[in-house]
Design a protein around this motif. Structure first.
Motif, PDB file in Angstrom:
ATOM      1  N   ILE A  44       4.893   5.059  -7.965  1.00  0.00           N
ATOM      2  CA  ILE A  44       4.836   3.739  -7.358  1.00  0.00           C
ATOM      3  C   ILE A  44       5.830   2.802  -8.040  1.00  0.00           C
ATOM      4  N   GLU A  45       6.485   1.966  -7.258  1.00  0.00           N
ATOM      5  CA  GLU A  45       7.342   0.915  -7.815  1.00  0.00           C
ATOM      6  C   GLU A  45       6.455   0.012  -8.674  1.00  0.00           C
ATOM      7  N   PRO A  46       6.813  -0.226  -9.928  1.00  0.00           N
ATOM      8  CA  PRO A  46       5.940  -0.978 -10.843  1.00  0.00           C
ATOM      9  C   PRO A  46       5.461  -2.327 -10.312  1.00  0.00           C
ATOM     10  N   ARG A  47       6.292  -3.042  -9.602  1.00  0.00           N
ATOM     11  CA  ARG A  47       5.881  -4.375  -9.129  1.00  0.00           C
ATOM     12  C   ARG A  47       4.779  -4.321  -8.070  1.00  0.00           C
ATOM     13  N   TYR A  48       4.550  -3.144  -7.477  1.00  0.00           N
ATOM     14  CA  TYR A  48       3.532  -3.009  -6.435  1.00  0.00           C
ATOM     15  C   TYR A  48       2.269  -2.288  -6.908  1.00  0.00           C
ATOM     16  N   LEU A  49       2.201  -1.931  -8.178  1.00  0.00           N
ATOM     17  CA  LEU A  49       1.125  -1.064  -8.649  1.00  0.00           C
ATOM     18  C   LEU A  49      -0.272  -1.610  -8.357  1.00  0.00           C
ATOM     19  N   ALA A  50      -0.548  -2.853  -8.682  1.00  0.00           N
ATOM     20  CA  ALA A  50      -1.897  -3.412  -8.457  1.00  0.00           C
ATOM     21  C   ALA A  50      -2.256  -3.418  -6.973  1.00  0.00           C
ATOM     22  N   GLU A  51      -1.311  -3.817  -6.152  1.00  0.00           N
ATOM     23  CA  GLU A  51      -1.543  -3.858  -4.705  1.00  0.00           C
ATOM     24  C   GLU A  51      -1.755  -2.446  -4.157  1.00  0.00           C
ATOM     25  N   LYS A 110      -0.975   4.211   4.980  1.00  0.00           N
ATOM     26  CA  LYS A 110       0.385   4.734   5.050  1.00  0.00           C
ATOM     27  C   LYS A 110       1.391   3.633   5.388  1.00  0.00           C
ATOM     28  N   THR A 111       1.075   2.832   6.393  1.00  0.00           N
ATOM     29  CA  THR A 111       2.040   1.810   6.821  1.00  0.00           C
ATOM     30  C   THR A 111       2.136   0.659   5.820  1.00  0.00           C
ATOM     31  N   SER A 112       1.042   0.328   5.149  1.00  0.00           N
ATOM     32  CA  SER A 112       1.094  -0.810   4.230  1.00  0.00           C
ATOM     33  C   SER A 112       1.625  -0.445   2.847  1.00  0.00           C
ATOM     34  N   THR A 113       1.715   0.842   2.508  1.00  0.00           N
ATOM     35  CA  THR A 113       2.195   1.230   1.175  1.00  0.00           C
ATOM     36  C   THR A 113       3.550   1.929   1.191  1.00  0.00           C
ATOM     37  N   LEU A 114       4.076   2.206   2.346  1.00  0.00           N
ATOM     38  CA  LEU A 114       5.323   2.971   2.442  1.00  0.00           C
ATOM     39  C   LEU A 114       6.437   2.385   1.576  1.00  0.00           C
ATOM     40  N   HIS A 115       6.598   1.084   1.576  1.00  0.00           N
ATOM     41  CA  HIS A 115       7.663   0.442   0.797  1.00  0.00           C
ATOM     42  C   HIS A 115       7.362   0.411  -0.707  1.00  0.00           C
ATOM     43  N   VAL A 117       6.196   3.109  -2.427  1.00  0.00           N
ATOM     44  CA  VAL A 117       6.322   4.461  -2.971  1.00  0.00           C
ATOM     45  C   VAL A 117       7.767   4.755  -3.327  1.00  0.00           C
ATOM     46  N   LYS A 118       7.972   5.087  -4.595  1.00  0.00           N
ATOM     47  CA  LYS A 118       9.306   5.434  -5.090  1.00  0.00           C
ATOM     48  C   LYS A 118       9.592   6.925  -4.864  1.00  0.00           C
ATOM     49  N   ALA A 119       8.549   7.767  -5.028  1.00  0.00           N
ATOM     50  CA  ALA A 119       8.702   9.207  -4.827  1.00  0.00           C
ATOM     51  C   ALA A 119       7.356   9.793  -4.412  1.00  0.00           C
ATOM     52  N   LEU A 120       7.417  10.831  -3.583  1.00  0.00           N
ATOM     53  CA  LEU A 120       6.215  11.509  -3.099  1.00  0.00           C
ATOM     54  C   LEU A 120       6.471  13.002  -3.063  1.00  0.00           C
ATOM     55  N   ARG A 121       5.534  13.748  -3.598  1.00  0.00           N
ATOM     56  CA  ARG A 121       5.612  15.205  -3.575  1.00  0.00           C
ATOM     57  C   ARG A 121       4.232  15.726  -3.209  1.00  0.00           C
ATOM     58  N   LEU A 122       4.145  16.552  -2.165  1.00  0.00           N
ATOM     59  CA  LEU A 122       2.889  17.142  -1.718  1.00  0.00           C
ATOM     60  C   LEU A 122       2.892  18.617  -2.092  1.00  0.00           C
ATOM     61  N   ILE A 123       1.859  19.037  -2.820  1.00  0.00           N
ATOM     62  CA  ILE A 123       1.802  20.411  -3.324  1.00  0.00           C
ATOM     63  C   ILE A 123       0.544  21.071  -2.771  1.00  0.00           C
TER      64      ILE A 123
END
Length: 140
Positions: A44-51, A110-115, A117-123
């Motif tokens: 997560i981008e640090p400035r958005y972590l709490a949200e 998904k729509t409210s957090t897309l911006h 997310v800095k990186a996403l990996r699904l395993i």
């Protein structure tokens, strides 16, 4: 007792207490053979972590509460790097997962957090001992 040795004992005690809380004569359910297990690794981008974490908590609680096919959406945060989020996702089947993606609460997440997310990996994962899963997850 040292704190490092207390945690495994605490977890074992919690599992024992849970397994003893099952009504007498009721056997544990068998774990579904076609369940889907996934680890989501999200940065997560640090400035958005709490949200982000507030939105994620709301979504994960709604998913487990409202969707019978969602066994677990368990979000976690790395202690050393709180911007690193991991989610243990367990679905009763691939169909349950696909239904989950269409729910209003997931779409909102998904729509409210897309911006954010800095990186996403699904395993995709596979259970090594699915027989013990009903003792750990009430919805199985």
């Amino acid at each position: 007792m040292k704190p490092a040795t207390a945690l495994p004992l605490l977890l074992a005690g919690a599992l024992l207490a849970y397994s003893c809380s099952r009504p007498p004569g009721k056997a544990p359910a068998a774990a579904p053979q076609n369940m889907m297990i996934r680890l989501s690794e999200i940065e997560i981008e640090p400035r958005y972590l709490a949200e982000y974490t507030a939105i994620l908590r709301e979504e994960s609680a709604a998913s487990v509460r409202l969707e019978p096919g969602v066994i677990s959406i368990y979000p976690m945060q790395q202690q050393a790097d709180p911007n690193q989020i991991r989610i243990l996702e367990i679905y009763a089947s691939r169909a349950a997962y696909e239904a989950h993606l269409k729910t209003p609460h997931f779409q909102k997440y998904k729509t409210s957090t897309l911006h954010m997310v800095k990186a996403l990996r699904l395993i995709d994962m596979q259970a090594l001992d699915p027989a013990t899963m009903p003792a750990l997850f009430r919805k199985l």
